[in-house]
Design a protein around this motif. Structure first.
Motif, mmCIF file in Angstrom:
data_model
loop_
_atom_site.group_PDB
_atom_site.id
_atom_site.type_symbol
_atom_site.label_atom_id
_atom_site.label_comp_id
_atom_site.label_asym_id
_atom_site.label_seq_id
_atom_site.Cartn_x
_atom_site.Cartn_y
_atom_site.Cartn_z
ATOM 1 N N ASP A 163 0.868 -1.354 -0.145
ATOM 2 C CA ASP A 163 0.125 0.060 -0.119
ATOM 3 C C ASP A 163 0.892 1.234 0.210
ATOM 4 N N ILE A 164 2.314 1.487 0.783
ATOM 5 C CA ILE A 164 2.582 2.429 0.658
ATOM 6 C C ILE A 164 3.361 2.729 -0.596
ATOM 7 N N ARG A 165 3.977 1.378 -1.796
ATOM 8 C CA ARG A 165 4.262 1.772 -2.796
ATOM 9 C C ARG A 165 3.778 2.489 -3.652
ATOM 10 N N LYS A 166 2.260 2.029 -3.302
ATOM 11 C CA LYS A 166 1.209 2.260 -4.434
ATOM 12 C C LYS A 166 0.789 3.847 -3.786
ATOM 13 N N SER A 167 0.671 4.311 -2.445
ATOM 14 C CA SER A 167 0.670 5.463 -2.292
ATOM 15 C C SER A 167 1.597 6.340 -2.650
ATOM 16 N N VAL A 168 3.013 5.960 -3.090
ATOM 17 C CA VAL A 168 4.032 6.918 -3.302
ATOM 18 C C VAL A 168 4.507 6.876 -4.935
ATOM 19 N N GLU A 169 3.454 6.085 -5.388
ATOM 20 C CA GLU A 169 3.416 6.140 -6.849
ATOM 21 C C GLU A 169 2.667 6.868 -7.378
ATOM 22 N N ARG A 170 1.192 6.789 -7.156
ATOM 23 C CA ARG A 170 0.680 7.750 -7.646
ATOM 24 C C ARG A 170 0.808 8.621 -7.224
ATOM 25 N N PHE A 171 1.563 9.116 -5.862
ATOM 26 C CA PHE A 171 1.077 10.744 -5.172
ATOM 27 C C PHE A 171 2.087 11.047 -6.776
#
Length: 274
Positions: A163-171
């Protein structure tokens, strides 16, 4: 009898003077979610404007998240009567509050759950066009609020890491840059989740709490208080309570060597309302 009363009055006044003089400044972070709808997490625009009027009329200054972070980094108290405005979850109703915040030239921070904003299938949240309009305002700060906003984040390490990985990438895709600011969904924390957030580059972590931000506040544990259901009267009480928390009287030596001290009365600080 008159002499005794006079001495007591003088002593009480002296103690009050010490309490007022020694009161340390601090900041209060007020968190909102939705504006002008029927959600339990919503505040009417009239109530929101009344809160902003109160802050202005009482000499409170709304400061940016970047300014607050500098005080935390330096271990200094923010200026007296400082307030930070934060808005969670990226609901589209932010665009109702935005014109009022912009008209007053106030800084504010948006904590965004990245799976839902700029998502054409989520009509209730901010669109990419909304975010682009907000980005044009120089006093808005964009911050991360996870990808999924799931309660699993503090219970499932593998899920949280992804979830952290995806949130950083999407941000990066939506906002165009990284952010050091992260608010825990639901205010929930765990040691593993906190560690992974730090490893991902999040320096300033925000949780739910009823304390002010002061020189003692750590970057990894910054408290915020929900403000969507605070009347102006209760908001005033919360801010006074935070001032009372900071009223630490330094020991004052009298000629006889005795010490004077004072603490705020118990029960005057409201509990967090979120």
């Amino acid at each position: 009898m008159r002499t005794v009363r006079l001495r007591a009055a003088v002593l009480a006044g002296f103690c009050l003077l010490l309490l007022t003089a020694a009161s340390a400044p601090a900041a209060t972070i007020l968190v909102y979610h939705r504006f002008g709808d029927h959600s339990s997490m919503s505040i009417s625009m009239a109530a929101f404007e009344a809160q902003l009027d109160y802050l202005e009329q009482t000499g409170h200054k709304v400061i940016s998240m970047e300014d607050l972070a500098k005080y935390v980094d330096e271990g200094r108290n923010p200026p007296e009567k400082s307030v930070v405005i934060a808005i969670d979850d990226g609901w589209a109703t932010v665009m109702r509050a935005f014109p009022e915040l912009k008209r007053r030239n106030l800084p504010f921070t948006l904590f965004l759950p990245m799976a839902y904003v700029a998502n054409p299938y989520c009509g209730a949240t901010l669109s990419q066009a909304d975010i682009d309009a907000l980005k044009a305002y120089p006093k808005v700060t964009f911050a991360n609020h996870s990808f999924s906003h799931s309660p699993r984040l503090t219970r499932d390490e593998a899920f949280a890491r992804e979830d952290i990985r995806k949130s950083v990438e999407r941000f990066r895709q939506v906002i165009g840059h990284d952010t050091p600011y992260f608010a825990y969904p639901y205010g929930s924390r765990s040691d593993a989740y906190t560690r992974m957030l730090g490893e991902a580059g999040f320096k300033y972590l925000f949780h739910t709490g009823d304390e002010p931000v002061s020189a003692k506040t750590k970057a990894g544990a910054i408290p915020r208080i929900a403000a969507h259901n605070l009347s102006v009267t209760v908001l005033a009480s919360v801010l006074r309570g935070h001032e009372a928390m900071m009223a630490k009287v330094q020991p004052a030596k009298e000629a006889a060597g005795t010490l004077l001290s004072a603490t705020p009365p118990a029960g005057t600080i409201p509990h967090n309302v979120e």
